[in-house]
Design a protein around this motif. Structure first.
Motif, PDB file in Angstrom:
ATOM      1  N   GLY A   9       0.826  -1.195   0.000  1.00  0.00           N
ATOM      2  CA  GLY A   9       0.000   0.000   0.000  1.00  0.00           C
ATOM      3  C   GLY A   9       0.855   1.239   0.000  1.00  0.00           C
ATOM      4  N   LEU A  10       0.232   2.330   0.396  1.00  0.00           N
ATOM      5  CA  LEU A  10       0.913   3.615   0.447  1.00  0.00           C
ATOM      6  C   LEU A  10       1.329   3.910   1.884  1.00  0.00           C
ATOM      7  CD1 LEU A  10       1.705   6.336  -0.901  1.00  0.00           C
ATOM      8  CD2 LEU A  10      -0.613   7.121  -0.365  1.00  0.00           C
ATOM      9  N   ALA A  11       2.573   4.292   2.056  1.00  0.00           N
ATOM     10  CA  ALA A  11       3.073   4.664   3.377  1.00  0.00           C
ATOM     11  C   ALA A  11       3.836   5.971   3.268  1.00  0.00           C
ATOM     12  CB  ALA A  11       3.977   3.565   3.939  1.00  0.00           C
ATOM     13  N   GLN A  12       3.847   6.711   4.342  1.00  0.00           N
ATOM     14  CA  GLN A  12       4.630   7.945   4.386  1.00  0.00           C
ATOM     15  C   GLN A  12       6.071   7.625   4.758  1.00  0.00           C
ATOM     16  OE1 GLN A  12       2.697  10.707   7.052  1.00  0.00           O
ATOM     17  NE2 GLN A  12       1.353  11.426   5.418  1.00  0.00           N
ATOM     18  N   PRO A  13       6.994   8.463   4.356  1.00  0.00           N
ATOM     19  CA  PRO A  13       8.380   8.272   4.799  1.00  0.00           C
ATOM     20  C   PRO A  13       8.443   8.180   6.321  1.00  0.00           C
ATOM     21  CG  PRO A  13       8.287   9.920   3.071  1.00  0.00           C
ATOM     22  CD  PRO A  13       6.856   9.598   3.431  1.00  0.00           C
ATOM     23  N   GLY A  14       9.188   7.206   6.793  1.00  0.00           N
ATOM     24  CA  GLY A  14       9.263   6.953   8.229  1.00  0.00           C
ATOM     25  C   GLY A  14       8.209   6.005   8.744  1.00  0.00           C
ATOM     26  N   GLY A  15       7.266   5.661   7.896  1.00  0.00           N
ATOM     27  CA  GLY A  15       6.180   4.792   8.296  1.00  0.00           C
ATOM     28  C   GLY A  15       6.527   3.320   8.209  1.00  0.00           C
ATOM     29  N   SER A  16       5.513   2.487   8.437  1.00  0.00           N
ATOM     30  CA  SER A  16       5.694   1.034   8.454  1.00  0.00           C
ATOM     31  C   SER A  16       4.611   0.342   7.641  1.00  0.00           C
ATOM     32  CB  SER A  16       5.633   0.514   9.896  1.00  0.00           C
ATOM     33  OG  SER A  16       6.642   1.068  10.698  1.00  0.00           O
ATOM     34  N   LEU A  17       4.970  -0.807   7.134  1.00  0.00           N
ATOM     35  CA  LEU A  17       4.025  -1.716   6.492  1.00  0.00           C
ATOM     36  C   LEU A  17       4.451  -3.133   6.827  1.00  0.00           C
ATOM     37  CD1 LEU A  17       3.531  -0.257   2.872  1.00  0.00           C
ATOM     38  CD2 LEU A  17       1.793  -0.395   4.668  1.00  0.00           C
ATOM     39  N   ARG A  18       3.474  -4.030   6.813  1.00  0.00           N
ATOM     40  CA  ARG A  18       3.768  -5.445   7.021  1.00  0.00           C
ATOM     41  C   ARG A  18       3.229  -6.234   5.845  1.00  0.00           C
ATOM     42  NH1 ARG A  18       5.240  -8.789  11.180  1.00  0.00           N
ATOM     43  NH2 ARG A  18       4.428 -10.930  11.140  1.00  0.00           N
ATOM     44  N   LEU A  19       4.113  -6.910   5.156  1.00  0.00           N
ATOM     45  CA  LEU A  19       3.737  -7.745   4.025  1.00  0.00           C
ATOM     46  C   LEU A  19       3.584  -9.184   4.491  1.00  0.00           C
ATOM     47  CD1 LEU A  19       6.200  -6.408   1.294  1.00  0.00           C
ATOM     48  CD2 LEU A  19       3.979  -5.474   2.021  1.00  0.00           C
ATOM     49  N   SER A  20       2.701  -9.899   3.818  1.00  0.00           N
ATOM     50  CA  SER A  20       2.514 -11.312   4.119  1.00  0.00           C
ATOM     51  C   SER A  20       2.469 -12.108   2.828  1.00  0.00           C
ATOM     52  CB  SER A  20       1.215 -11.516   4.903  1.00  0.00           C
ATOM     53  OG  SER A  20       1.077 -12.865   5.299  1.00  0.00           O
ATOM     54  N   CYS A  21       2.907 -13.345   2.904  1.00  0.00           N
ATOM     55  CA  CYS A  21       2.903 -14.227   1.744  1.00  0.00           C
ATOM     56  C   CYS A  21       2.368 -15.582   2.172  1.00  0.00           C
ATOM     57  CB  CYS A  21       4.312 -14.353   1.197  1.00  0.00           C
ATOM     58  SG  CYS A  21       4.519 -15.587  -0.095  1.00  0.00           S
ATOM     59  N   ALA A  22       1.333 -16.034   1.487  1.00  0.00           N
ATOM     60  CA  ALA A  22       0.757 -17.347   1.756  1.00  0.00           C
ATOM     61  C   ALA A  22       1.261 -18.330   0.709  1.00  0.00           C
ATOM     62  CB  ALA A  22      -0.761 -17.267   1.722  1.00  0.00           C
ATOM     63  N   ALA A  23       1.830 -19.424   1.170  1.00  0.00           N
ATOM     64  CA  ALA A  23       2.450 -20.402   0.279  1.00  0.00           C
ATOM     65  C   ALA A  23       1.654 -21.699   0.277  1.00  0.00           C
ATOM     66  CB  ALA A  23       3.873 -20.670   0.718  1.00  0.00           C
ATOM     67  N   SER A  24       1.610 -22.348  -0.871  1.00  0.00           N
ATOM     68  CA  SER A  24       0.955 -23.647  -0.981  1.00  0.00           C
ATOM     69  C   SER A  24       1.547 -24.405  -2.153  1.00  0.00           C
ATOM     70  CB  SER A  24      -0.563 -23.482  -1.156  1.00  0.00           C
ATOM     71  OG  SER A  24      -0.858 -22.762  -2.328  1.00  0.00           O
ATOM     72  N   GLY A  25       1.295 -25.686  -2.179  1.00  0.00           N
ATOM     73  CA  GLY A  25       1.742 -26.506  -3.300  1.00  0.00           C
ATOM     74  C   GLY A  25       3.113 -27.120  -3.142  1.00  0.00           C
ATOM     75  N   PHE A  26       3.743 -26.904  -2.001  1.00  0.00           N
ATOM     76  CA  PHE A  26       5.040 -27.516  -1.740  1.00  0.00           C
ATOM     77  C   PHE A  26       5.214 -27.619  -0.232  1.00  0.00           C
ATOM     78  CE2 PHE A  26       7.577 -23.737  -0.450  1.00  0.00           C
ATOM     79  CZ  PHE A  26       6.698 -22.727  -0.794  1.00  0.00           C
ATOM     80  N   THR A  27       6.242 -28.337   0.191  1.00  0.00           N
ATOM     81  CA  THR A  27       6.496 -28.533   1.613  1.00  0.00           C
ATOM     82  C   THR A  27       7.210 -27.299   2.140  1.00  0.00           C
ATOM     83  OG1 THR A  27       6.676 -30.912   1.226  1.00  0.00           O
ATOM     84  CG2 THR A  27       7.434 -30.077   3.352  1.00  0.00           C
ATOM     85  N   PHE A  28       6.415 -26.334   2.547  1.00  0.00           N
ATOM     86  CA  PHE A  28       6.907 -25.004   2.921  1.00  0.00           C
ATOM     87  C   PHE A  28       8.019 -25.076   3.957  1.00  0.00           C
ATOM     88  CE2 PHE A  28       6.599 -20.497   3.362  1.00  0.00           C
ATOM     89  CZ  PHE A  28       6.689 -20.202   4.712  1.00  0.00           C
ATOM     90  N   SER A  29       7.859 -25.905   4.946  1.00  0.00           N
ATOM     91  CA  SER A  29       8.816 -25.933   6.057  1.00  0.00           C
ATOM     92  C   SER A  29      10.180 -26.486   5.665  1.00  0.00           C
ATOM     93  CB  SER A  29       8.239 -26.747   7.214  1.00  0.00           C
ATOM     94  OG  SER A  29       7.970 -28.069   6.788  1.00  0.00           O
ATOM     95  N   SER A  30      10.307 -26.978   4.441  1.00  0.00           N
ATOM     96  CA  SER A  30      11.575 -27.541   3.998  1.00  0.00           C
ATOM     97  C   SER A  30      12.457 -26.537   3.265  1.00  0.00           C
ATOM     98  CB  SER A  30      11.325 -28.736   3.073  1.00  0.00           C
ATOM     99  OG  SER A  30      10.697 -29.789   3.767  1.00  0.00           O
ATOM    100  N   TYR A  31      11.930 -25.344   3.018  1.00  0.00           N
ATOM    101  CA  TYR A  31      12.635 -24.411   2.142  1.00  0.00           C
ATOM    102  C   TYR A  31      12.903 -23.067   2.804  1.00  0.00           C
ATOM    103  CZ  TYR A  31      11.597 -27.662  -1.590  1.00  0.00           C
ATOM    104  OH  TYR A  31      11.535 -28.781  -2.377  1.00  0.00           O
ATOM    105  N   ALA A  32      14.103 -22.552   2.541  1.00  0.00           N
ATOM    106  CA  ALA A  32      14.379 -21.164   2.878  1.00  0.00           C
ATOM    107  C   ALA A  32      13.519 -20.276   1.991  1.00  0.00           C
ATOM    108  CB  ALA A  32      15.856 -20.851   2.695  1.00  0.00           C
ATOM    109  N   MET A  33      13.059 -19.182   2.554  1.00  0.00           N
ATOM    110  CA  MET A  33      12.197 -18.261   1.822  1.00  0.00           C
ATOM    111  C   MET A  33      12.812 -16.870   1.788  1.00  0.00           C
ATOM    112  SD  MET A  33       9.605 -19.983   0.758  1.00  0.00           S
ATOM    113  CE  MET A  33       8.540 -18.638   0.219  1.00  0.00           C
ATOM    114  N   GLY A  34      12.429 -16.119   0.769  1.00  0.00           N
ATOM    115  CA  GLY A  34      12.974 -14.780   0.631  1.00  0.00           C
ATOM    116  C   GLY A  34      11.934 -13.788   0.162  1.00  0.00           C
TER     117      GLY A  34
END
Length: 123
Positions: A9-34
């Motif tokens: 979204g839109l944030a002001q300088p100095g502000g914060s945002l939290r991104l999230s990513c939902a994963a499926s279709g593979f064994t998520f706990s077996s892989y490093a994520m970036g």
């Protein structure tokens, strides 16, 4: 493999945002994520990584001390908490497996992965 990013979204300088990513279709706990990002007119870069068990994280110099990556292997999600945002953080953010460990200088074909989530930092 399916990865769905949200939280941008839109944030002001100095502000914060939290991104999230939902994963499926593979064994998520077996892989490093970036988290990767592509700023306007620039190549896509890796900005943060987390190991498969969440025990170790690493960051690009440009975000170190401001961004925090985390994961929940029960919910198959990976998050990016972004604080002290500045206009240079404006980009489309993507999550994916870590394709090249520790490669914060290389470029990646992020647009081919999916929609990502737009982060705009502006006053």
């Amino acid at each position: 493999v399916q990865l769905v990013e949200s939280g941008g979204g839109l944030a002001q300088p100095g502000g914060s945002l939290r991104l999230s990513c939902a994963a499926s279709g593979f064994t998520f706990s077996s892989y490093a994520m970036g988290w990767y990002r592509q700023a306007p007119g620039k190549e896509c870069k890796l900005v943060a990584t987390i190991t498969s068990n969440g025990g170790s994280t690493d960051y690009a110099d440009s975000v170190k001390g401001r961004f925090t990556i985390s994961r929940d292997n029960f919910k198959n999600t990976v998050a990016l908490q972004m604080n002290s945002l500045n206009p240079e953080d404006t980009a489309v953010y993507h999550c994916n497996l870590v394709l090249r460990k520790g490669d914060f200088r290389g470029t990646f074909n992020c647009p081919g992965w999916g929609q990502g989530t737009q982060v705009t930092v502006s006053s």
